[in-house]
Design a protein around this motif. Sequence first.
Motif, PDB file in Angstrom:
ATOM      1  N   ASN A 325       0.845  -1.190   0.000  1.00  0.00           N
ATOM      2  CA  ASN A 325       0.000   0.000   0.000  1.00  0.00           C
ATOM      3  C   ASN A 325       0.890   1.252   0.000  1.00  0.00           C
ATOM      4  OD1 ASN A 325       0.871   0.475   2.690  1.00  0.00           O
ATOM      5  ND2 ASN A 325      -0.785  -0.827   3.493  1.00  0.00           N
ATOM      6  N   GLN A 326       0.273   2.413  -0.037  1.00  0.00           N
ATOM      7  CA  GLN A 326       1.047   3.642  -0.182  1.00  0.00           C
ATOM      8  C   GLN A 326       1.998   3.855   0.997  1.00  0.00           C
ATOM      9  OE1 GLN A 326       1.072   5.457  -2.944  1.00  0.00           O
ATOM     10  NE2 GLN A 326       2.716   6.709  -2.048  1.00  0.00           N
ATOM     11  N   GLU A 327       1.513   3.570   2.184  1.00  0.00           N
ATOM     12  CA  GLU A 327       2.361   3.731   3.372  1.00  0.00           C
ATOM     13  C   GLU A 327       3.568   2.809   3.317  1.00  0.00           C
ATOM     14  OE1 GLU A 327       2.074   3.249   8.250  1.00  0.00           O
ATOM     15  OE2 GLU A 327       0.253   3.173   7.014  1.00  0.00           O
ATOM     16  N   GLN A 328       3.356   1.585   2.874  1.00  0.00           N
ATOM     17  CA  GLN A 328       4.464   0.637   2.762  1.00  0.00           C
ATOM     18  C   GLN A 328       5.440   1.040   1.660  1.00  0.00           C
ATOM     19  OE1 GLN A 328       1.986  -2.791   2.196  1.00  0.00           O
ATOM     20  NE2 GLN A 328       2.245  -3.504   4.323  1.00  0.00           N
ATOM     21  N   LYS A 329       4.919   1.614   0.593  1.00  0.00           N
ATOM     22  CA  LYS A 329       5.818   2.083  -0.471  1.00  0.00           C
ATOM     23  C   LYS A 329       6.724   3.197   0.041  1.00  0.00           C
ATOM     24  CE  LYS A 329       2.707   1.005  -4.339  1.00  0.00           C
ATOM     25  NZ  LYS A 329       1.859   1.577  -5.413  1.00  0.00           N
ATOM     26  N   GLU A 330       6.143   4.117   0.820  1.00  0.00           N
ATOM     27  CA  GLU A 330       6.970   5.178   1.390  1.00  0.00           C
ATOM     28  C   GLU A 330       8.020   4.607   2.334  1.00  0.00           C
ATOM     29  OE1 GLU A 330       7.073   8.425   0.966  1.00  0.00           O
ATOM     30  OE2 GLU A 330       5.468   8.561  -0.516  1.00  0.00           O
ATOM     31  N   LYS A 331       7.603   3.557   3.009  1.00  0.00           N
ATOM     32  CA  LYS A 331       8.468   2.957   4.024  1.00  0.00           C
ATOM     33  C   LYS A 331       9.614   2.163   3.411  1.00  0.00           C
ATOM     34  CE  LYS A 331       7.891   0.002   8.127  1.00  0.00           C
ATOM     35  NZ  LYS A 331       6.869  -0.752   8.908  1.00  0.00           N
ATOM     36  N   TYR A 332       9.331   1.428   2.336  1.00  0.00           N
ATOM     37  CA  TYR A 332      10.310   0.477   1.815  1.00  0.00           C
ATOM     38  C   TYR A 332      10.895   0.861   0.453  1.00  0.00           C
ATOM     39  CZ  TYR A 332       8.553  -2.713   5.420  1.00  0.00           C
ATOM     40  OH  TYR A 332       8.192  -3.285   6.603  1.00  0.00           O
ATOM     41  N   LEU A 333      10.193   1.672  -0.323  1.00  0.00           N
ATOM     42  CA  LEU A 333      10.593   1.852  -1.717  1.00  0.00           C
ATOM     43  C   LEU A 333      11.091   3.255  -2.058  1.00  0.00           C
ATOM     44  CD1 LEU A 333       7.804  -0.189  -3.552  1.00  0.00           C
ATOM     45  CD2 LEU A 333      10.014  -0.949  -2.678  1.00  0.00           C
ATOM     46  N   SER A 334      11.359   4.063  -1.046  1.00  0.00           N
ATOM     47  CA  SER A 334      11.949   5.367  -1.343  1.00  0.00           C
ATOM     48  C   SER A 334      13.415   5.168  -1.724  1.00  0.00           C
ATOM     49  CB  SER A 334      11.834   6.305  -0.139  1.00  0.00           C
ATOM     50  OG  SER A 334      12.499   5.757   0.979  1.00  0.00           O
ATOM     51  N   THR A 335      13.912   6.035  -2.590  1.00  0.00           N
ATOM     52  CA  THR A 335      15.291   5.887  -3.054  1.00  0.00           C
ATOM     53  C   THR A 335      16.260   6.381  -1.990  1.00  0.00           C
ATOM     54  OG1 THR A 335      15.398   8.078  -4.051  1.00  0.00           O
ATOM     55  CG2 THR A 335      14.524   6.297  -5.424  1.00  0.00           C
ATOM     56  N   VAL A 336      17.517   5.998  -2.142  1.00  0.00           N
ATOM     57  CA  VAL A 336      18.552   6.438  -1.210  1.00  0.00           C
ATOM     58  C   VAL A 336      18.663   7.965  -1.233  1.00  0.00           C
ATOM     59  CG1 VAL A 336      21.006   6.309  -0.655  1.00  0.00           C
ATOM     60  CG2 VAL A 336      19.818   4.288  -1.514  1.00  0.00           C
ATOM     61  N   MET A 337      18.582   8.520  -2.430  1.00  0.00           N
ATOM     62  CA  MET A 337      18.729   9.960  -2.556  1.00  0.00           C
ATOM     63  C   MET A 337      17.610  10.705  -1.828  1.00  0.00           C
ATOM     64  SD  MET A 337      19.285  12.076  -6.059  1.00  0.00           S
ATOM     65  CE  MET A 337      19.652  13.813  -6.068  1.00  0.00           C
ATOM     66  N   GLU A 338      16.406  10.187  -1.922  1.00  0.00           N
ATOM     67  CA  GLU A 338      15.299  10.800  -1.179  1.00  0.00           C
ATOM     68  C   GLU A 338      15.594  10.814   0.313  1.00  0.00           C
ATOM     69  OE1 GLU A 338      11.006   9.965  -2.577  1.00  0.00           O
ATOM     70  OE2 GLU A 338      12.170   8.250  -3.297  1.00  0.00           O
ATOM     71  N   GLN A 339      16.021   9.676   0.830  1.00  0.00           N
ATOM     72  CA  GLN A 339      16.296   9.567   2.255  1.00  0.00           C
ATOM     73  C   GLN A 339      17.434  10.493   2.677  1.00  0.00           C
ATOM     74  OE1 GLN A 339      14.655   7.727   4.601  1.00  0.00           O
ATOM     75  NE2 GLN A 339      13.153   7.219   3.022  1.00  0.00           N
ATOM     76  N   ILE A 341      18.346  13.356   1.282  1.00  0.00           N
ATOM     77  CA  ILE A 341      17.899  14.752   1.265  1.00  0.00           C
ATOM     78  C   ILE A 341      17.025  15.043   2.475  1.00  0.00           C
ATOM     79  CG2 ILE A 341      16.507  16.433   0.003  1.00  0.00           C
ATOM     80  CD1 ILE A 341      17.497  15.129  -2.588  1.00  0.00           C
ATOM     81  N   LYS A 342      16.145  14.130   2.797  1.00  0.00           N
ATOM     82  CA  LYS A 342      15.263  14.337   3.946  1.00  0.00           C
ATOM     83  C   LYS A 342      16.067  14.435   5.239  1.00  0.00           C
ATOM     84  CE  LYS A 342      11.157  12.136   1.941  1.00  0.00           C
ATOM     85  NZ  LYS A 342      10.249  10.971   1.970  1.00  0.00           N
ATOM     86  N   GLN A 343      17.069  13.548   5.379  1.00  0.00           N
ATOM     87  CA  GLN A 343      17.849  13.546   6.626  1.00  0.00           C
ATOM     88  C   GLN A 343      18.787  14.734   6.714  1.00  0.00           C
ATOM     89  OE1 GLN A 343      19.429   9.764   7.914  1.00  0.00           O
ATOM     90  NE2 GLN A 343      21.246  10.698   8.815  1.00  0.00           N
ATOM     91  N   SER A 344      19.411  15.111   5.612  1.00  0.00           N
ATOM     92  CA  SER A 344      20.436  16.151   5.676  1.00  0.00           C
ATOM     93  C   SER A 344      19.884  17.557   5.498  1.00  0.00           C
ATOM     94  CB  SER A 344      21.511  15.891   4.615  1.00  0.00           C
ATOM     95  OG  SER A 344      20.951  15.965   3.313  1.00  0.00           O
ATOM     96  N   VAL A 345      18.735  17.693   4.886  1.00  0.00           N
ATOM     97  CA  VAL A 345      18.206  19.028   4.603  1.00  0.00           C
ATOM     98  C   VAL A 345      16.885  19.277   5.320  1.00  0.00           C
ATOM     99  CG1 VAL A 345      17.546  20.655   2.799  1.00  0.00           C
ATOM    100  CG2 VAL A 345      19.335  18.965   2.340  1.00  0.00           C
ATOM    101  N   PHE A 346      15.934  18.369   5.158  1.00  0.00           N
ATOM    102  CA  PHE A 346      14.584  18.620   5.676  1.00  0.00           C
ATOM    103  C   PHE A 346      14.485  18.462   7.186  1.00  0.00           C
ATOM    104  CE2 PHE A 346      12.704  17.128   1.353  1.00  0.00           C
ATOM    105  CZ  PHE A 346      13.246  18.252   0.765  1.00  0.00           C
ATOM    106  N   MET A 347      15.276  17.536   7.750  1.00  0.00           N
ATOM    107  CA  MET A 347      15.142  17.252   9.183  1.00  0.00           C
ATOM    108  C   MET A 347      16.034  18.141  10.036  1.00  0.00           C
ATOM    109  SD  MET A 347      14.963  13.089   9.034  1.00  0.00           S
ATOM    110  CE  MET A 347      14.847  12.927  10.799  1.00  0.00           C
ATOM    111  N   ASN A 348      16.872  18.950   9.418  1.00  0.00           N
ATOM    112  CA  ASN A 348      17.806  19.775  10.181  1.00  0.00           C
ATOM    113  C   ASN A 348      17.858  21.166   9.558  1.00  0.00           C
ATOM    114  OD1 ASN A 348      20.048  20.989  11.405  1.00  0.00           O
ATOM    115  ND2 ASN A 348      21.078  19.024  11.685  1.00  0.00           N
ATOM    116  N   GLN A 349      17.310  22.122  10.255  1.00  0.00           N
ATOM    117  CA  GLN A 349      17.237  23.478   9.717  1.00  0.00           C
ATOM    118  C   GLN A 349      18.620  24.097   9.569  1.00  0.00           C
ATOM    119  OE1 GLN A 349      14.519  25.908  11.870  1.00  0.00           O
ATOM    120  NE2 GLN A 349      14.627  27.625  10.452  1.00  0.00           N
ATOM    121  N   GLU A 350      19.531  23.776  10.504  1.00  0.00           N
ATOM    122  CA  GLU A 350      20.886  24.320  10.418  1.00  0.00           C
ATOM    123  C   GLU A 350      21.600  23.779   9.193  1.00  0.00           C
ATOM    124  OE1 GLU A 350      22.805  26.597  12.135  1.00  0.00           O
ATOM    125  OE2 GLU A 350      20.847  27.161  12.910  1.00  0.00           O
ATOM    126  N   SER A 351      21.429  22.492   8.906  1.00  0.00           N
ATOM    127  CA  SER A 351      22.095  21.892   7.751  1.00  0.00           C
ATOM    128  C   SER A 351      21.598  22.509   6.456  1.00  0.00           C
ATOM    129  CB  SER A 351      21.854  20.379   7.729  1.00  0.00           C
ATOM    130  OG  SER A 351      22.434  19.772   8.848  1.00  0.00           O
TER     131      SER A 351
END
Length: 1419
Positions: A325-339, A341-351
């Motif tokens: 389902n959509q939730e599982q796709k977000e959980k398992y099928l996101s690309t490395v690059m997406e992850q 960007i989210k960790q280095s840019v979206f989750m940290n305002q200073e970064s």
Amino acid sequence: MGSSCSSSQSLKDNVSVKSEESGTQHPPSVSVTSAARPVSTSTSDRSYDTDSCLSEKAGAVRQSTKSPLLVKAPENDGVSSTGDIGVAQMETTAGGGGGVGGGETKEGSPRKARGALPQLGHLPDLNKLSDVIRNLVMGNVVFVKPILKPRKICIYTCADLKDTIMERSALMEYVYPKLRLYCMEKGYELNIIDLHWGIPDEHLNDHSFKELCLGQLTTQARDSHIVTVVFLNETFGNALLPRVIEGPDFDQAISAMELDTDRELFWKWYHWDENAQPPCYKLQPINSYIPNIKDSNSASLHQEAVQDWSNEVKKMMTLMRMVFNQEQKEKYLSTVMEQEIKQSVFMNQESAKHCLWICRKFTHFPSHNIPAQGKVYVAVEPESKKRLDILQSELKERLDEIRMLKFRVKWHNSGMNPEVPEHAQFVEDLCAQISPLLISIIDGIIEEDETKEELKTYLGIEKRLFHELMQQSLMCQFRYKNFQGRQELLTKIRRYLNNDSCVPLIMHGEVGCGKSSLIAKAMERCCEWLVDVPLVVRFVGLTPGSSTTEQVLRSIAEQCCALFGEHRAEAAKGVRHMSAFLMHVWSKACKLRPLVIMIDGIDQVKSYGSTSLEWVPRELPEHVKLIMTVRDDSPQMAQLQTIIEDRACFLKIPPLTIDEGYNKFEGILKSHHRSLNKEQREQVCKNIQECPLPLYVEILGRMACQWMGSESQLPLKSSLQDQINVVFDEIEKMYGQVEVSHTLGYLTAAKHGLSDSEMIDILSCDEAVLEKVFVHYTPPVRRCPSLLWVQISKQLQPFLMKTIVAGICLLTWRHESFRNAAHARYLGTPDQISMCCTALIDYFQSKWANGAKKPVPVYESGVEEGKDRYVLDQPTKYRGSNMSKISVQPVFSRHNRRKLDELPYQVLQLKGRILEEFVLNFDWVYEKLCGSDTYQVLEDVSLALTNHANNMELVLLKEVLELAAYALGYDGRQFYSQVYGRLSTMNKDMENHEKYPIIKKLYDIAAHAPVPCLLPLTVCLHEPFQDMNMKLGDGQVYFNALIRARHNPHYVITLSTERGEIAVWNIFTMTPVRTLTGITQPRKLKMIDDYRCLVLCGRELRIYNFDEGLFVMKLREVMNQKMPYFGLHDKDHVVALSRSRMYVNMMNLQNGDCVATFKVGEDRFLNSLMVSENGKICVCGDETQKPSALLVWDLELRKLMYDLRIPHHEFITRHAAITKEGHYVSCVCREVDEPAPNFIVVYDLQSGTLFKKWKPGVNIISIAISSAGSCVIVGLEDSKLMAYDLITGNPRWTLKGHTAPPTTIRLDNRGLQCLTYDSLGRDRSVRVWDIHTGNSLAVMTPDQAITACEISSDGKAVVMALEGRPEIVTFLLCHQSSVDDHATPKSYGNDTNRGKVFDLSQAGTWPMSGDGEENMLWS
């Protein structure tokens, strides 16, 4: 409020309480209460033999009068059987005063909760230190927070594997090498991490790519400043198969599949991991079913295997998109690059502030029938396009426009191709635009770092000790964090601390038995057992500063100096002198400040230092405890058994019990959310029983975290060394034997370890490694992919440690067992040593840097092709860079400490000889002393002595370096000054010229000062082979002030208040030409002309004639006791603050009468007085008015010129200066209602206007102003000096070098040079600066404390008064000249009076008559 000027006699002083404080000062009373550290009376503690040093009655048999350390008796012996608090939790609880281990605090148990430490009159008040420094010095490891961060910047690249190969390769060629050099010139390591570059596929055999990328982001964010470079164009790559699928999700997916073949495909690759908590399905390694995927011999077989795997992936990815389902796709099928960007840019305002986004869009791209090549660059599937749009929209929201680089590039059928002109131009434009943006970000990071550093006030300890204590404390926290069991041993340690034993406690055991963790846990418990007791801990080998006996003892001695009031200069002694000094400083321990020292692994000191334990006392001073750990079979253990006869003081550390071992093992599994099945558990218990060592258990635990429960055979061995080799075997299987053996060989061969960027550089020059890495794919740039080192270091992470050396983060082995095993395995043969040492030497000698192309063997043609490896240049000194348009600092050089430390060591390992190339190459020695550390040079000398034990010149050089260790550690530029000062006596003996020809050559070099130096004109430093305990003086303060003669630069005047003496000295002969004795309490002195002086004697002003040795007269007015300020108007008049401080008196120097009075209104109390050198302008501070005022008088016109004030501010008039001609006055000022640091104001006294205002951001503690130099110089609380330009108003220089705030600034008469020093003696060194260039001309650190210091009026000499010396010492500023080249001194006055001593003890007791000769006696 007008000013008044009266020519009549002075008015009577109406003395008020406020105007003149009482001179009697009563010391604050110190109430000494009984210590709040009750001795434990638990009966369960008294079951041991009374003869043992571990018994609470240990001293009874020896009839010792020593009193024990008073130890708090915690419940259950103070030993917790549960898990311990982690570092992160500790930081949370520490600030709130929570108890050790969290939860409610026991009354009196946490050391920090007890508030201020007892104030002891004879010992330093540690309450004056900041909380951070006090916790470090006191050894409160529980409360230390990790504020120490490496000077490291990481550029992390987020990109698709194939989309931007050309762009990222171009950055590696044209941008990153320059940036790395730029950062290193500023003292920062720049680490480039692009895990998507240089590899054929992101599908690693163990499917760990996503985990590695995200883990590396976390690691780098913790250890460095991250700059994220995002290449997000029209695709973000393909999703990877999830490495783990939770059980319910997997079952739901299987049930949704229609075909059995689909289910069988999933069951084939995903196996049940029953050891995971909770259990899950785990993707199997590729080579489990496609073994040829790792085939490096056959390209066709490998390509076939890749295709097979690709087909499997496509099938499974298609199925997952269908059944998830959509939730599982977000959980398992996101690309490395997406992850990423989210960790280095979206989750940290200073970064996000340090992020750049490069976006390239194609023009002329076919919208239909997209070619196969085009699918690499553009997302095709609708879902992928949708997610890409969302990702780009979020980036636009979070990044500033300036951080986004957008390009439009014409599509070409071959894709991105450097041979296509449009594409080549695009890459060139990209490099041109991204470089200044990255420099701007880097400058911002460095500026922010320096701002934080500058806001730190004086630490109270030297930064070297601060860094050492911080790293030792953090290692202590790390080791006790997961400690379990050992309650009996901890109880015995507590009993040793609680009894009156006077001998050290030696804890010994075999390798890996947990000695270090036990010491760490004992330190943590001591924070609870002992209240307000200083704790000193050293883990030997943790840092370069704790790797040798000399370094360990120096570091301990420096900490003890801070605790017990000795100057840290005394701690810089050789091992043979250290025993006496340690006993001296330890003997200062008392009942209210006892001392506990713990040294872990004294047997692990490096062979290039002393291995002697002669410093270990047979009997400790009262109130001191010493605990050391040592390996059973070490030579040090044998030495200790010889030194300490009482065998009861040797505590054997037994192996773990089965329960302790398995509990530790289970703790590791639990922390990783793992478990074992019954069969595995039984096998592990069996192995722990065979080898019950903590390190062995830790290795088993780390390996067991990879077991899934279905293994048929476990890789277990029954000994520690065999199990360590299993670890190496497993890593070699995963990443290749050549790759791992070379990587770990380099790591083990390095003296202090290697940084991340150094390892990548070295591997990039290793063709054997690159041939293996690039067997199936060769990138455009021949550099080792950062992925290889990230993979290997990730696997070894539990067994490696980071240490910070000169701000650079280095990685090395945490355990000596691993180091020894790696050395035997990877450096066990001469060929292996040669290969690794040669590679390191080539690297640090820049053999393949600066565009040098290393050959690449091409086996088919037999021709070698050269390739640039883009490694960092390794000069001895990095020159300043002008890449940045932001930096306003001058171009300067920065020494390359990594090269200075590593190169001699590697050359010795390879060639066996470093004598001529390094140790007796005094140019190299000078540079290493300047850029590294004295003890690193001493280690080189010791290494050379191993092959030249009978070389007396080496012995003499070592002796000189040991004597000068503190001074050279302070600033290595003193090398020639120290050599000259310490060898001058030996050089007079002609026999020594033949005995020490090389040292004679060194002395001759020093005598002609190849660099600016302060060379002494007399013997004032300890000389070789003397008794270090023999003091150079008697410790008395002979002179408390030095004053320049008014017009003759060759003479100075000394003032001794205690001895009632004033003398005139020839600075070249350092002999007095006139001495006046019997003067009552001389406090201050000002020269009226060449021979007459005005002296403040008690509260009176008296005039003396130096030339004839006469008391001339006493002025009628009495000075204020607290503020006896005065200044000369001309040769006939002086102005002085009145006794009441309500007005200023002008007195005639011919008859002593008051001829004028300056007053501003009623009840206005003045608190300062300055007079310009030409005597025309007088400035006073008014403390009564709010805001306080500066009052400026024209002394010639005798009228008030200005009443200067700033609303809501007050002047700190004790920090003020006026130019010679009186045109400008500078004063320190602060805001009344704000806690902000004070700042500087400059007034133009010709117009009375505020001319300049500067805010350094740090409190100012000294100030000077120079019209000739057109600048204001201030000393800051953070130990720096700043020079501000009077013309432009801009900061001119920031001058660094002092280790304590420079309280005194003295300008030469030309206003071109200044002398600075700390009159409080915290920093014993004197520095001379060039005001125009900002250069440090010279520095000198004498062996004795400086009681007074002055620079000659021509700036060519520095005169010092040293503690214990009844004569002055002169240092000449020499550069390519000798001390014999100084000018011939002029004669002083009447030559017949030269050298006379005039006794004036009876002078001034009755009115003078005639010429006053009847009141003068001379001899």
